[in-house]
Scaffold this motif. Structure first.
Motif, mmCIF file in Angstrom:
data_model
loop_
_atom_site.group_PDB
_atom_site.id
_atom_site.type_symbol
_atom_site.label_atom_id
_atom_site.label_comp_id
_atom_site.label_asym_id
_atom_site.label_seq_id
_atom_site.Cartn_x
_atom_site.Cartn_y
_atom_site.Cartn_z
ATOM 1 N N TYR A 77 -14.111 -43.592 84.180
ATOM 2 C CA TYR A 77 -14.143 -44.585 85.258
ATOM 3 C C TYR A 77 -15.490 -44.661 85.983
ATOM 4 N N HIS A 112 -12.653 -43.776 79.421
ATOM 5 C CA HIS A 112 -11.355 -43.680 80.094
ATOM 6 C C HIS A 112 -11.440 -44.420 81.427
ATOM 7 N N PHE A 113 -10.579 -45.414 81.582
ATOM 8 C CA PHE A 113 -10.571 -46.238 82.790
ATOM 9 C C PHE A 113 -9.165 -46.341 83.353
ATOM 10 N N LYS A 160 -6.223 -48.691 85.205
ATOM 11 C CA LYS A 160 -5.783 -50.086 85.287
ATOM 12 C C LYS A 160 -6.009 -50.657 86.690
ATOM 13 N N GLN A 171 -14.028 -51.518 86.937
ATOM 14 C CA GLN A 171 -12.993 -52.428 86.465
ATOM 15 C C GLN A 171 -12.814 -52.350 84.948
ATOM 16 N N PRO A 172 -11.568 -52.176 84.513
ATOM 17 C CA PRO A 172 -11.318 -52.057 83.076
ATOM 18 C C PRO A 172 -11.695 -53.313 82.283
ATOM 19 N N ASP A 173 -11.658 -54.480 82.897
ATOM 20 C CA ASP A 173 -12.063 -55.696 82.183
ATOM 21 C C ASP A 173 -13.537 -55.631 81.779
ATOM 22 N N ALA A 200 -15.144 -52.871 81.155
ATOM 23 C CA ALA A 200 -15.192 -51.887 80.070
ATOM 24 C C ALA A 200 -14.692 -52.503 78.764
ATOM 25 N N ARG A 201 -13.656 -53.337 78.832
ATOM 26 C CA ARG A 201 -13.151 -54.006 77.615
ATOM 27 C C ARG A 201 -14.220 -54.918 77.020
ATOM 28 N N LEU A 242 -11.733 -47.264 73.855
ATOM 29 C CA LEU A 242 -11.470 -47.487 75.278
ATOM 30 C C LEU A 242 -10.009 -47.222 75.542
ATOM 31 N N VAL A 260 -7.228 -47.293 78.729
ATOM 32 C CA VAL A 260 -6.964 -47.725 80.099
ATOM 33 C C VAL A 260 -5.602 -47.155 80.500
#
Length: 174
Positions: free
Chosen positions: A86, A106-107, A109, A115-117, A119-120, A135, A137
């Motif tokens: 994160y 590792h993120f 939600k 923000q996981p978006d 990272a995606r 990745l 989440v």
């Protein structure tokens, strides 16, 4: 925890000897830190660790340390893998075309900062450019691995992330 799992661990001093005694002081040190200087320190630390052990070196970190693990993956040679938790680095250290080693990230939600978006999107770009990035989440909030803080710690999600990260590190550093 990593040393207990058989890894040789080195935690570099990113603040040149300065130590915070509270959250505000830690925030001030973090804000004053320059990524370029931090990468010099991480590069020297990883080279020294490789020299001392004769083994491959991985980089990991949490929050700011996670951001720096990403930065190391995109800017340093000699890193066998990166496992950020994160953390999102500065834009110039978050370039999918510059990834130099495999990444397992590792993120959470529910995270307004890392923000996981983002990272995606980064993971998709890394893959498009021929790199490797896993990745994960988790159904948790920022800092879900921080066991000493019951306001954020998620024992279940932390156990899953820990297990995945150990397997990844053992596979890439063996």
């Amino acid at each position: 925890r990593f040393a207990a799992e058989g890894f040789t661990v080195l935690a570099p001093d990113l603040y040149d000897g300065r130590v915070a005694t509270d959250g505000a002081g830690a925030g001030a040190l973090m804000q004053a830190m320059k990524t370029e200087r931090a990468m010099e320190i991480v590069a020297a630390a990883s080279a020294e660790l490789a020299r001392r052990t004769g083994r491959k070196v991985g980089v990991t970190g949490f929050c700011m340390g996670g951001a720096l693990a990403f930065a190391a993956a995109t800017s340093l040679d000699g890193i066998a893998c990166a496992v950020p938790f994160y953390g999102i680095p500065r834009a110039d250290y978050f370039d999918a075309t510059k990834v130099r080693c495999p990444i397992q990230a590792h993120f959470a939600k529910e995270d307004d900062w890392a923000q996981p978006d983002r990272a995606r999107a980064f993971a998709d770009a890394v893959t498009r450019h021929g790199g490797a990035m896993e990745l994960h989440v988790y159904d948790a909030g920022h800092a879900f691995m921080r066991e000493g803080d019951p306001s954020v710690y998620s024992a279940e999600q932390s156990a899953i992330a820990w297990s995945r990260s150990l397997a990844y590190l053992h596979a890439h550093l063996a």
